[in-house]
Design an enzyme around this catalytic site. Structure first.
Site, PDB file in Angstrom:
ATOM      1  N   ASP A 224       0.913  -1.144   0.000  1.00 11.20           N
ATOM      2  CA  ASP A 224       0.000   0.000   0.000  1.00 11.20           C
ATOM      3  C   ASP A 224       0.948   1.188   0.000  1.00 11.20           C
ATOM      4  OD1 ASP A 224      -1.421   2.288   0.821  1.00 11.20           O
ATOM      5  OD2 ASP A 224      -2.980   1.030   1.678  1.00 11.20           O
ATOM      6  N   HIS A 225       1.130   1.786  -1.177  1.00 13.60           N
ATOM      7  CA  HIS A 225       2.263   2.721  -1.287  1.00 13.60           C
ATOM      8  C   HIS A 225       2.101   3.951  -0.398  1.00 13.60           C
ATOM      9  CE1 HIS A 225      -0.262   4.887  -4.204  1.00 13.60           C
ATOM     10  NE2 HIS A 225       0.565   5.895  -4.098  1.00 13.60           N
ATOM     11  N   HIS A 287      -5.689   2.987   0.998  1.00 11.45           N
ATOM     12  CA  HIS A 287      -4.949   4.172   1.443  1.00 11.45           C
ATOM     13  C   HIS A 287      -5.670   4.931   2.584  1.00 11.45           C
ATOM     14  CE1 HIS A 287      -2.800   3.192  -2.082  1.00 11.45           C
ATOM     15  NE2 HIS A 287      -3.454   3.928  -2.938  1.00 11.45           N
ATOM     16  N   LYS A 385     -11.654  11.598  -8.339  1.00  8.88           N
ATOM     17  CA  LYS A 385     -10.837  11.991  -9.499  1.00  8.88           C
ATOM     18  C   LYS A 385     -11.477  13.209 -10.134  1.00  8.88           C
ATOM     19  CE  LYS A 385      -8.596   7.687 -10.272  1.00  8.88           C
ATOM     20  NZ  LYS A 385      -7.239   7.862  -9.733  1.00  8.88           N
TER      21      LYS A 385
END
Ligand code: BG6
Length: 533
Positions: A224-225, A287, A385
């Site tokens: 999970d960056h 996230h 987005k």
């Protein structure tokens, strides 16, 4: 599966790290990017091979390959480090090297240095093939054995699955069949998987069954960056290295928390991935719930993986959904609009999106945490987005002072105190509080106190993937969610998704705006507003 090799693996990592220390430290010392006043010992990995599946994908080109180069540039790649690409292309080593070179030139964070590139180039290999092709995986096994011989990588391999989830089972199966998943004594094998970890609780569970049939849990690194981002790790430093905030970090002082991840981009060329997934599965499940966990968890007894994960799990287990999902969740889909001075199309007009798609590109939810610290404090999460601008932040908004000994006029525009962790792009922390306006009246107005990374530290923040790839090579798991966290997050999201599935088309919002009206209405119902970003 238990991990019989774990102690050996640990011993190996330490031994290999010690063996590699001199060279790597020398490299680090000679590294012009390193601040000479920096007295910290670099964390180093032992010799190993990174095998990348999906080298032609966007993630590999934009993030993974540049991150490997950046690690090299910082003197943090182990001696003998080798990079093997595997893809369905009729390529030679030099074609993969060219792709890597172009990706590095285009996207690396640190300056291009020929000597660093040369070092990486020496260890670059490519194996062509389909994931279903046994011969290709046999060739991969042979190539790896040869690399061990020539580069001294000691059978230590990390397999990075940067591929669509439908390919996970076949790749894992091949790694199992060829014996590549089994670490011989004294070496290690690790598998790195990228989100999405499933589509819901059930599929996440199934995916895990497949992965754990080949690799022990301790060898599985789920990326999970967000956890690799400096500013996200700094939430832990802020909370647990200071005494200033802890006394007020609870329901006695906090009014509510807003966690926002806003993006200005649309779905770009990712229709195939995004449609049917949507904003909540793409971002909230991982996230944003990880951010919530870090903000709300109790202090771990240490930062080792089991202690940290235990606290995150406890808080995820305590998350409660609102009883009325119609009133306290919102979903939207971007319509055409203007962004950065350009006209942009709506989601339904994006290439590859069916005109009847009900996938949401905006999602907002209100959650509560049923424990002593947080009972009654709402956590509002939103992501979307094609919003007004790119910004990710966590805002802890405090209750108003219980009594204001000023005239009403003087505090008319005074807001609530807030502590805002600015995750990106303007990395830092802001504290908002009331201050006297200079003049003869006692007028009080909001002001901000800012900490900016760029001003306090000389070095720029590494990319999340630099940290995470290094941790994989070292075998250091705290920044990787455990399967239990993944499943707890799906347990939170599944009922919301099920409810939304009965609701037809998401509410349209204009590209470049701040999302659907229903998201504002959701806050207004609680007498609150979203922060203006
Ligand atoms: C990814 C999502 O996990 O995170 C993408 O799949 C999103 O949809 C991306 O654009 C955002 O990452 P960052 O680091 O730019 O905030």
């Amino acid at each position: 599966m238990t991990d019989p090799a774990a102690p050996a693996e640990e011993a190996m990592t330490v031994a290999a790290a010690v063996a590699g220390t001199a060279t790597t430290m020398e490299a680090a010392a000679a590294n012009p990017l390193r601040d000479p006043r920096d007295k910290r010992l670099p964390r180093v990995a032992g010799p190993c091979v990174m095998v990348l599946f999906g080298v032609t994908g966007d993630l590999a080109k934009r993030k993974l390959l540049p991150a490997i180069y950046d690690l090299g540039n910082r003197g943090l790649l182990p001696p003998g480090f080798s990079l093997v690409g595997f893809a369905r292309r009729d390529w030679q080593d030099q074609d993969f090297a060219q792709l890597t070179h172009d990706a590095v030139k285009a996207h690396a964070r640190t300056p291009f240095r020929e000597e660093v590139w040369k070092q990486i180039l020496e260890g670059i290999h490519f194996v062509p093939g389909e994931f279903s092709d046994d011969g290709a995986f046999d060739a991969l096994a042979m190539a790896l054995a040869e690399i061990d011989e020539t580069r001294g990588t000691g059978g230590n391999y990390a397999f990075y699955l940067s591929v669509p989830p439908k390919f996970f089972p076949v790749v894992v199966e091949q790694l199992k069949r060829t014996g590549l998943a089994d670490a011989p004594p004294g070496s290690w094998r690790r598998v790195v998987i990228e989100k999405p970890f499933g589509h819901d609780l059930q599929s996440a569970h199934a995916l895990n069954e497949i992965t754990t049939s080949a690799f022990p849990e301790s060898s599985i690194f789920r990326i999970d960056h967000y956890l690799g981002k400096e500013t996200v790790q700094n939430i832990m430093a802020l909370r647990f290295a200071n005494n200033l905030y802890e006394p007020i970090w609870n329901r006695g002082y906090v009014d509510h928390v807003q966690i926002t991840m806003a993006e200005d981009i649309g779905i770009g060329g990712r229709a195939g991935y995004y449609d049917g997934i949507g904003a909540a599965r793409d971002v909230i499940q991982n996230h944003l719930l990880q951010l919530l966990a870090l903000v709300a968890m109790e202090d771990p007894t240490s930062f080792d993986a089991s202690a940290l994960r235990r606290e995150k799990e406890k808080v995820l287990k305590a998350v409660r959904l609102p009883s009325n999902l119609a009133l306290y969740t919102a979903r939207g889909q971007y319509a055409a609009g203007w962004q950065g001075g350009e006209k942009v199309v709506g989601y339904l007009q994006e290439e590859g999106i069916p005109p009847t798609s009900t996938t949401e590109t905006y999602a907002a939810v209100k959650l509560e945490i049923a424990n002593r610290r947080w009972a009654g404090v709402p956590f509002y999460l939103r992501t979307g987005k094609r919003l007004g601008r790119r910004v990710t932040e966590v805002a802890v908004v405090f209750q108003r002072a219980p009594h204001l000994p000023f005239s009403k006029d003087d505090t008319e525009i005074l807001g609530q105190n807030a502590l805002v962790v600015r995750v990106q792009p303007d990395e830092g922390i802001t504290v908002r509080f009331g201050s006297k306006v200079p003049g003869t009246a006692m007028e009080v107005r909001d002001v901000s106190m800012d900490f900016a990374y760029g001003e306090s530290f000389l070095e720029s923040s590494p990319e999340a993937y630099e940290r995470l790839l290094l941790d994989v090579m070292i075998g250091d798991p705290p920044l990787f969610p455990h399967q239990r966290e993944v499943e707890l997050s799906w347990k939170i999201l599944d009922p919301i998704e099920e409810f939304w599935a009965t609701q037809g088309q998401p509410e349209p919002y204009e590209a470049g705006s701040w999302g659907p009206e229903s998201a504002d209405a959701m806050m207004a119902r609680d007498g609150r507003v979203w922060r203006r970003l």
